[in-house]
Scaffold this motif. Structure first.
Motif, PDB file in Angstrom:
ATOM      1  N   VAL A  22       0.853  -1.180   0.000  1.00  0.00           N
ATOM      2  CA  VAL A  22       0.000   0.000   0.000  1.00  0.00           C
ATOM      3  C   VAL A  22       0.892   1.234   0.000  1.00  0.00           C
ATOM      4  O   VAL A  22       1.674   1.448   0.935  1.00  0.00           O
ATOM      5  CB  VAL A  22      -0.921   0.031   1.235  1.00  0.00           C
ATOM      6  N   HIS A  23       0.777   2.045  -1.057  1.00  0.00           N
ATOM      7  CA  HIS A  23       1.446   3.335  -1.108  1.00  0.00           C
ATOM      8  C   HIS A  23       0.383   4.415  -0.923  1.00  0.00           C
ATOM      9  O   HIS A  23      -0.706   4.319  -1.494  1.00  0.00           O
ATOM     10  CB  HIS A  23       2.171   3.540  -2.437  1.00  0.00           C
ATOM     11  N   VAL A  24       0.684   5.418  -0.128  1.00  0.00           N
ATOM     12  CA  VAL A  24      -0.295   6.443   0.228  1.00  0.00           C
ATOM     13  C   VAL A  24       0.191   7.806  -0.246  1.00  0.00           C
ATOM     14  O   VAL A  24       1.349   8.180  -0.012  1.00  0.00           O
ATOM     15  CB  VAL A  24      -0.536   6.470   1.752  1.00  0.00           C
ATOM     16  N   ILE A  25      -0.692   8.546  -0.907  1.00  0.00           N
ATOM     17  CA  ILE A  25      -0.336   9.884  -1.344  1.00  0.00           C
ATOM     18  C   ILE A  25      -0.297  10.830  -0.146  1.00  0.00           C
ATOM     19  O   ILE A  25      -1.148  10.755   0.747  1.00  0.00           O
ATOM     20  CB  ILE A  25      -1.312  10.398  -2.427  1.00  0.00           C
ATOM     21  N   VAL A  26       0.704  11.688  -0.125  1.00  0.00           N
ATOM     22  CA  VAL A  26       0.820  12.744   0.885  1.00  0.00           C
ATOM     23  C   VAL A  26       0.673  14.067   0.142  1.00  0.00           C
ATOM     24  O   VAL A  26       1.626  14.606  -0.419  1.00  0.00           O
ATOM     25  CB  VAL A  26       2.158  12.662   1.643  1.00  0.00           C
ATOM     26  N   ARG A  27      -0.550  14.542   0.100  1.00  0.00           N
ATOM     27  CA  ARG A  27      -0.882  15.774  -0.609  1.00  0.00           C
ATOM     28  C   ARG A  27      -1.984  16.480   0.189  1.00  0.00           C
ATOM     29  O   ARG A  27      -3.119  16.009   0.226  1.00  0.00           O
ATOM     30  CB  ARG A  27      -1.347  15.456  -2.034  1.00  0.00           C
ATOM     31  N   PRO A  28      -1.672  17.587   0.822  1.00  0.00           N
ATOM     32  CA  PRO A  28      -2.602  18.179   1.781  1.00  0.00           C
ATOM     33  C   PRO A  28      -3.777  18.916   1.168  1.00  0.00           C
ATOM     34  O   PRO A  28      -4.749  19.204   1.870  1.00  0.00           O
ATOM     35  CB  PRO A  28      -1.718  19.135   2.587  1.00  0.00           C
TER      36      PRO A  28
END
Length: 249
Positions: free
Chosen positions: A56-62
């Motif tokens: 599982v890769h998770v986007i870090v974009r606020p």
């Protein structure tokens, strides 16, 4: 050529389960794909990690919009990366630019250092840079593992020449993961044309809401009223068909 690794971009836990069940090798977990993907909730991330049989890769974009972040926003990104690492996430998906369209190397290096030992992907912020070759070298200096790109065009077919160029430039130093309107009809041409080892697509479809009562006098969040009674979901049949095409001779 060996079969490419297939990453499917999904929204929420239902999307994750659909993609995993349909044969994805890896998933990029997001919220709000209509804005290009935002960081999902902690509960969603935990549910995906518990259910995961694949990375599982998770986007870090606020937020949506550009990739030029305030200091306060950047600090939240660092905190999100640290939280994801503690949750057992396999990888993070990040991207920061400078006002003149370059990779923000100081911030990217800080995020990469905060992320380890997780895998790090630079998302399509790369496609908004002024010079693809220069941006690629910057990401390599930052220690990024892969870059998600459509070749700086709307679709991978349109960006095929740039994909070929940067894949040759990358060599074994960084992985080029192609994306951009990939489906069962286009993915093989992009795979062969750029000789890519990793490919990424979303396989979304729109279905009607199950709501029977619909208030015609209220709209939420600035969207059209009809949009509130439509759901965008991962289509497992499209995932299977696109994977099959990507792995065909």
């Amino acid at each position: 050529m060996t079969a490419p690794l297939i990453e499917v971009c999904v929204e929420g836990i239902d999307g994750f389960l659909a993609a995993q069940g349909a044969g994805a090798d890896r998933v990029e977990l997001c919220a709000s794909l209509m804005e290009g993907g935002l960081t999902p909730s902690l509960a969603t991330i935990r549910a995906a990690v518990r259910a995961a049989r694949i990375p599982v890769h998770v986007i870090v974009r606020p937020r949506g919009g550009d990739f030029l972040y305030s200091q306060a926003e950047f600090e939240t990104m660092l905190a999100d990366v640290a939280a994801l690492r503690s949750e057992g996430v396999a990888g993070v998906v990040i991207g920061c630019l400078t006002p003149d369209g370059r990779i923000d190397e100081a911030r990217m290096q800080a995020l990469v250092e905060a992320a380890r030992p997780m895998s790090v992907t630079c998302h399509r912020a790369f496609d908004m840079t002024a010079d693809a070759g220069e941006a690629l070298e910057a990401l390599i200096r930052c220690g990024v593992d892969r870059v998600l790109t459509s070749g700086q065009r709307d679709t991978a077919l349109e960006g095929l020449d740039i994909l070929k160029q940067i894949n040759a430039q990358a060599g074994d130093r960084i992985v080029i993961m192609g994306c951009g309107a990939l489906d069962a009809d286009t993915i093989k041409a992009v795979r062969d044309g750029a000789r890519l080892r990793e490919l990424h697509f979303a396989a979304l479809k729109t279905i009607p809401s199950g709501m029977m009562f619909r208030n015609p006098n209220v709209g939420m969040g600035g969207t059209g009223k009809d949009r509130e009674y439509q759901l965008t979901v991962t289509d497992p049949d499209a995932v299977r068909a696109t994977i099959a095409a990507a792995r065909s001779a």
